[in-house]
Design a protein around this motif. Structure first.
Motif, PDB file in Angstrom:
ATOM      1  N   SER A   1       0.874  -1.105  -0.006  1.00  0.00           N
ATOM      2  CA  SER A   1      -0.139   0.099  -0.169  1.00  0.00           C
ATOM      3  C   SER A   1       0.826   1.267  -0.078  1.00  0.00           C
ATOM      4  CB  SER A   1      -0.943   0.251   1.294  1.00  0.00           C
ATOM      5  OG  SER A   1      -0.192  -0.114   2.370  1.00  0.00           O
ATOM      6  N   ARG A   2       2.150   1.223   0.629  1.00  0.00           N
ATOM      7  CA  ARG A   2       2.960   2.257   0.500  1.00  0.00           C
ATOM      8  C   ARG A   2       2.174   3.792   1.099  1.00  0.00           C
ATOM      9  NH1 ARG A   2       7.372   0.586  -1.519  1.00  0.00           N
ATOM     10  NH2 ARG A   2       7.254  -0.923  -3.171  1.00  0.00           N
ATOM     11  N   THR A   3       1.696   3.384   2.299  1.00  0.00           N
ATOM     12  CA  THR A   3       0.773   4.651   2.764  1.00  0.00           C
ATOM     13  C   THR A   3       1.167   4.950   4.185  1.00  0.00           C
ATOM     14  OG1 THR A   3      -0.819   2.833   3.381  1.00  0.00           O
ATOM     15  CG2 THR A   3      -1.206   4.159   1.429  1.00  0.00           C
ATOM     16  N   MET A   4       2.445   5.309   4.206  1.00  0.00           N
ATOM     17  CA  MET A   4       3.156   5.651   5.365  1.00  0.00           C
ATOM     18  C   MET A   4       2.651   7.012   5.992  1.00  0.00           C
ATOM     19  SD  MET A   4       6.763   4.230   5.799  1.00  0.00           S
ATOM     20  CE  MET A   4       7.122   2.486   4.874  1.00  0.00           C
TER      21      MET A   4
ATOM     22  N   ARG B   1      -1.648  11.762  15.535  1.00  0.00           N
ATOM     23  CA  ARG B   1      -0.605  11.201  14.664  1.00  0.00           C
ATOM     24  C   ARG B   1      -0.395   9.965  14.828  1.00  0.00           C
ATOM     25  NH1 ARG B   1       3.803  14.799  16.572  1.00  0.00           N
ATOM     26  NH2 ARG B   1       5.248  13.306  15.490  1.00  0.00           N
ATOM     27  N   MET B   2      -0.203   9.250  15.873  1.00  0.00           N
ATOM     28  CA  MET B   2      -0.009   7.809  16.212  1.00  0.00           C
ATOM     29  C   MET B   2      -0.960   6.976  15.569  1.00  0.00           C
ATOM     30  SD  MET B   2       3.010   7.940  17.402  1.00  0.00           S
ATOM     31  CE  MET B   2       3.340   9.442  16.547  1.00  0.00           C
ATOM     32  N   CYS B   3      -2.227   7.604  15.689  1.00  0.00           N
ATOM     33  CA  CYS B   3      -3.567   6.731  15.086  1.00  0.00           C
ATOM     34  C   CYS B   3      -3.519   6.814  13.537  1.00  0.00           C
ATOM     35  CB  CYS B   3      -4.853   7.243  15.682  1.00  0.00           C
ATOM     36  SG  CYS B   3      -5.032   6.739  17.499  1.00  0.00           S
ATOM     37  N   ALA B   4      -3.075   8.084  13.292  1.00  0.00           N
ATOM     38  CA  ALA B   4      -2.890   8.213  11.440  1.00  0.00           C
ATOM     39  C   ALA B   4      -1.947   7.505  10.937  1.00  0.00           C
ATOM     40  CB  ALA B   4      -2.660   9.680  11.351  1.00  0.00           C
ATOM     41  N   ARG B   5      -0.706   7.128  11.746  1.00  0.00           N
ATOM     42  CA  ARG B   5       0.206   6.108  11.427  1.00  0.00           C
ATOM     43  C   ARG B   5      -0.424   4.608  11.299  1.00  0.00           C
ATOM     44  NH1 ARG B   5       5.768   6.701  14.497  1.00  0.00           N
ATOM     45  NH2 ARG B   5       6.428   8.865  14.269  1.00  0.00           N
ATOM     46  N   SER B   6      -1.205   4.501  12.330  1.00  0.00           N
ATOM     47  CA  SER B   6      -1.693   3.125  12.267  1.00  0.00           C
ATOM     48  C   SER B   6      -2.670   2.830  11.070  1.00  0.00           C
ATOM     49  CB  SER B   6      -2.524   2.965  13.830  1.00  0.00           C
ATOM     50  OG  SER B   6      -1.670   3.000  14.690  1.00  0.00           O
ATOM     51  N   LEU B   7      -3.477   3.806  10.643  1.00  0.00           N
ATOM     52  CA  LEU B   7      -4.568   3.668  10.016  1.00  0.00           C
ATOM     53  C   LEU B   7      -3.880   3.707   8.335  1.00  0.00           C
ATOM     54  CD1 LEU B   7      -7.133   6.256  11.027  1.00  0.00           C
ATOM     55  CD2 LEU B   7      -7.744   4.092  10.623  1.00  0.00           C
ATOM     56  N   GLY B   8      -2.578   4.395   8.265  1.00  0.00           N
ATOM     57  CA  GLY B   8      -1.649   4.219   7.330  1.00  0.00           C
ATOM     58  C   GLY B   8      -1.222   2.845   7.069  1.00  0.00           C
ATOM     59  N   CYS B   9      -0.887   2.224   7.921  1.00  0.00           N
ATOM     60  CA  CYS B   9      -0.285   1.055   8.234  1.00  0.00           C
ATOM     61  C   CYS B   9      -1.335   0.145   7.481  1.00  0.00           C
ATOM     62  CB  CYS B   9      -0.269   0.467   9.717  1.00  0.00           C
ATOM     63  SG  CYS B   9       1.332   0.563  10.312  1.00  0.00           S
ATOM     64  N   ALA B  10      -2.652   0.294   7.734  1.00  0.00           N
ATOM     65  CA  ALA B  10      -3.706  -0.585   7.138  1.00  0.00           C
ATOM     66  C   ALA B  10      -3.943  -0.353   5.679  1.00  0.00           C
ATOM     67  CB  ALA B  10      -5.110  -0.593   8.107  1.00  0.00           C
ATOM     68  N   GLY B  11      -3.317   0.767   5.289  1.00  0.00           N
ATOM     69  CA  GLY B  11      -3.343   1.127   3.998  1.00  0.00           C
ATOM     70  C   GLY B  11      -4.524   2.264   3.703  1.00  0.00           C
ATOM     71  N   ALA B  12      -4.763   2.979   4.723  1.00  0.00           N
ATOM     72  CA  ALA B  12      -5.795   4.165   4.729  1.00  0.00           C
ATOM     73  C   ALA B  12      -4.929   5.205   4.139  1.00  0.00           C
ATOM     74  CB  ALA B  12      -6.395   4.431   5.899  1.00  0.00           C
ATOM     75  N   THR B  13      -5.898   6.124   3.362  1.00  0.00           N
ATOM     76  CA  THR B  13      -5.320   7.503   2.710  1.00  0.00           C
ATOM     77  C   THR B  13      -6.257   8.652   3.025  1.00  0.00           C
ATOM     78  OG1 THR B  13      -6.335   7.180   0.515  1.00  0.00           O
ATOM     79  CG2 THR B  13      -4.330   6.014   0.978  1.00  0.00           C
ATOM     80  N   ALA B  14      -6.126   9.693   2.545  1.00  0.00           N
ATOM     81  CA  ALA B  14      -6.999  10.739   2.762  1.00  0.00           C
ATOM     82  C   ALA B  14      -8.032  10.733   1.965  1.00  0.00           C
ATOM     83  CB  ALA B  14      -6.349  12.060   2.141  1.00  0.00           C
ATOM     84  N   ALA B  15      -8.311   9.616   1.035  1.00  0.00           N
ATOM     85  CA  ALA B  15      -9.549   9.125   0.211  1.00  0.00           C
ATOM     86  C   ALA B  15     -10.178   7.853   0.947  1.00  0.00           C
ATOM     87  CB  ALA B  15      -8.902   8.688  -1.186  1.00  0.00           C
ATOM     88  N   SER B  16      -9.826   7.791   2.158  1.00  0.00           N
ATOM     89  CA  SER B  16     -10.453   6.610   2.872  1.00  0.00           C
ATOM     90  C   SER B  16     -11.754   7.230   3.587  1.00  0.00           C
ATOM     91  CB  SER B  16      -9.520   6.011   3.883  1.00  0.00           C
ATOM     92  OG  SER B  16      -8.572   5.097   3.039  1.00  0.00           O
ATOM     93  N   ILE B  17     -12.600   6.147   3.675  1.00  0.00           N
ATOM     94  CA  ILE B  17     -13.708   6.525   4.626  1.00  0.00           C
ATOM     95  C   ILE B  17     -13.685   5.415   5.582  1.00  0.00           C
ATOM     96  CG2 ILE B  17     -16.335   6.073   4.958  1.00  0.00           C
ATOM     97  CD1 ILE B  17     -16.541   7.207   1.819  1.00  0.00           C
TER      98      ILE B  17
ATOM     99  N   VAL C   1      -0.312   2.887  19.522  1.00  0.00           N
ATOM    100  CA  VAL C   1       0.818   2.498  20.250  1.00  0.00           C
ATOM    101  C   VAL C   1       1.620   1.616  19.223  1.00  0.00           C
ATOM    102  CG1 VAL C   1       2.127   1.499  22.045  1.00  0.00           C
ATOM    103  CG2 VAL C   1       0.151   2.757  22.683  1.00  0.00           C
ATOM    104  N   ALA C   2       0.871   0.768  18.390  1.00  0.00           N
ATOM    105  CA  ALA C   2       1.514  -0.107  17.574  1.00  0.00           C
ATOM    106  C   ALA C   2       0.120  -0.473  16.747  1.00  0.00           C
ATOM    107  CB  ALA C   2       2.192  -1.468  18.179  1.00  0.00           C
ATOM    108  N   ALA C   3       0.777  -1.008  15.542  1.00  0.00           N
ATOM    109  CA  ALA C   3      -0.022  -1.510  14.334  1.00  0.00           C
ATOM    110  C   ALA C   3       0.466  -2.607  13.572  1.00  0.00           C
ATOM    111  CB  ALA C   3      -1.151  -0.564  13.675  1.00  0.00           C
ATOM    112  N   GLU C   4      -0.403  -3.220  12.790  1.00  0.00           N
ATOM    113  CA  GLU C   4       0.158  -4.125  11.709  1.00  0.00           C
ATOM    114  C   GLU C   4       0.080  -3.518  10.433  1.00  0.00           C
ATOM    115  OE1 GLU C   4      -0.323  -8.942  12.950  1.00  0.00           O
ATOM    116  OE2 GLU C   4      -2.267  -7.757  12.253  1.00  0.00           O
ATOM    117  N   CYS C   5       0.921  -3.954   9.507  1.00  0.00           N
ATOM    118  CA  CYS C   5       1.023  -3.056   8.308  1.00  0.00           C
ATOM    119  C   CYS C   5       0.249  -4.199   7.390  1.00  0.00           C
ATOM    120  CB  CYS C   5       2.460  -3.145   7.722  1.00  0.00           C
ATOM    121  SG  CYS C   5       3.356  -4.523   7.723  1.00  0.00           S
TER     122      CYS C   5
END
Ligand SMILES: [Zn+2]
Length: 436
Positions: A7-10, A120-136, A246-250
């Motif tokens: 996903s490359r969504t860091m 920011r830490m939760c945004a990182r976690s969502l990014g880990c899951a492949g979420a982007t600004a376009a996500s719902i 605190v931590a999330a899977e990619c």
């Protein structure tokens, strides 16, 4: 199995891919500053540091961390409500809490900067899951004192995504919203993901889910992925450290949770001795929050058992990974002298295709020593499950004898809001479930 699509969504690639040596320097610097702040604030943690003959942050190295004093939930209870806050109360802008004792929650406090860090830490976690600004983001964590709902909410906004603050419960309304708003990301507890998946009963637009606030297994992951047709990822956090994030899977590897260790230095220690255990060995997770302002914690013992892995990950993140939490130091059942974590039972049950994923463990204290009764249900087509073979597999996995009880469908309680209750004690009198 869901196919892997990188996903490359860091969200913060500079921090998430920082070389280990550079990160260690940053951690050392932040640790020195933290110890300085704690000593200056003069609270209970300053007293602990002085008892350990630490009178200044200057000169401390990261390698000195294991000899610094530890903190635990009891310290927060002793200082309830705000005795461990290290900033003037006028700077505190929010409180959250988790289950505590005697009707009082374990209370934590945040400054404005803490809330920004958390987002920011939760945004990182969502990014880990492949979420982007376009996500719902369909956020079905509970909103309130519990950190799940508002943590993910702020993180989704920080990411620029669209958050649907649906909270827990009212499942039929959630089904309608998933159908109508077409979210790509689902966030909730794993037990609620099961509940929602059963109610949705069909394909959706959901692509990935971040499921946390309860320990869960790879077997449950496979089940949720099949039920919901998404990639099921683990997210970890606790209010004392900051909340979720605190931590999330990619999405790429889904093999351990990347710890945001530039802000939360993680250790795994032997639960009994407190001594560090080697990477790869299960131990109690201990976190030091080096950048939090209102309630920074030095070497906070979580009670959660997991192992650490510092091998490179194929997603490109250099952050250490923690395994899924395999149990709680406090939930550990001791049966005939053997340590048993409920998650080990779950692993065996969910590998059994004829059994429903809901179960309840009953510790039968009417017997001496206590016995474990494992209550579950057949799936409609599960009549072929052999009780004896499942009991044998449980015995092989746990090292103790377990009685398996198959009850009529719908007997085992489902979770609508909050955390699933998986273990109950039977001291005598009425059985905890009808039909036992
Ligand atoms: Zn990764």
């Amino acid at each position: 199995m869901t196919p892997v699509t990188p996903s490359r969504t860091m969200f913060e690639p500079d921090a998430e891919t920082m070389p280990a040596r550079q990160r260690a320097e940053l951690q050392g610097e932040r640790l020195r500053a933290l110890v300085g702040r704690l000593l200056a604030a003069g609270g209970p943690q300053a007293a602990l540091l002085r008892q350990a003959n630490v009178t200044s942050g200057a000169g401390l190295r990261l390698a000195d961390l294991p000899r610094l004093p530890m903190t635990a939930k009891q310290d927060l209870w002793d200082a309830y409500p705000f005795g461990m806050v290290t900033v003037p109360m006028s700077e505190v802008v929010a409180v959250h809490g988790s289950s505590g004792t005697g009707g009082r929650p374990t209370l934590v406090a945040y400054t404005k900067d803490d809330l920004k860090l958390w987002a920011r830490m939760c945004a990182r976690s969502l990014g880990c899951a492949g979420a982007t600004a376009a996500s719902i983001v369909h956020n079905a964590y509970g909103y309130g004192l519990f950190t799940g709902g508002l943590g993910i909410h702020q993180g989704a906004i920080e990411l620029g995504a669209t958050v649907v603050p649906v909270s827990g419960g009212m499942t039929s309304r959630q089904v309608t919203l998933v159908r109508d708003l077409r979210p790509d990301i689902l966030t909730c507890t794993p037990s609620y993901a099961l509940r929602l998946g059963e109610a949705l009963a069909g394909p959706t637009t959901l692509r990935a889910g971040l499921f946390g606030a309860e320990p869960w297994t790879d077997e449950l992951r496979a089940h949720i992925q099949e039920l919901l047709g998404l990639r099921a990822l683990d997210i970890y956090g606790l209010s004392e450290v900051i909340g979720p994030g605190v931590a999330a899977e990619c999405y790429e590897a889904a093999d351990g949770l990347h710890v945001n260790e530039d802000h939360f230095i993680v250790e795994a220690v032997d639960p009994a001795s407190g001594e560090p255990v080697p990477d790869g060995t299960p131990g109690e997770l201990v976190f030091t929050t080096v950048t939090k302002q209102a309630l920074p914690l030095l070497r906070y013992r979580t009670g959660d058992i997991a192992s650490l892995n510092r091998e490179p990950c194929r997603c490109g993140r250099t952050l250490a990974r923690m395994s899924k939490v395999i149990g709680r130091r406090d939930d550990m059942l001791v049966l005939s002298g053997v340590n048993v974590y409920p998650s080990e039972v779950e692993r065996v049950l969910l590998a059994e295709p004829g059994l429903a994923p809901d179960y309840l463990l009953v510790v039968d204290k009417r017997a001496v020593p206590s016995r474990l009764i494992c209550c579950c249900e057949f799936l409609t087509d599960g009549a072929g499950v052999l009780l004896g073979s499942v009991e044998q597999r449980l015995r092989d996995a746990l090292g103790v004898r377990v009685r398996l009880e198959i009850l009529p469908p719908g007997t085992v309680p489902r979770t609508e809001v909050g955390k699933a209750v998986r273990v109950v004690t039977w001291d005598g009198g009425e059985p905890p479930l009808p039909g036992l």
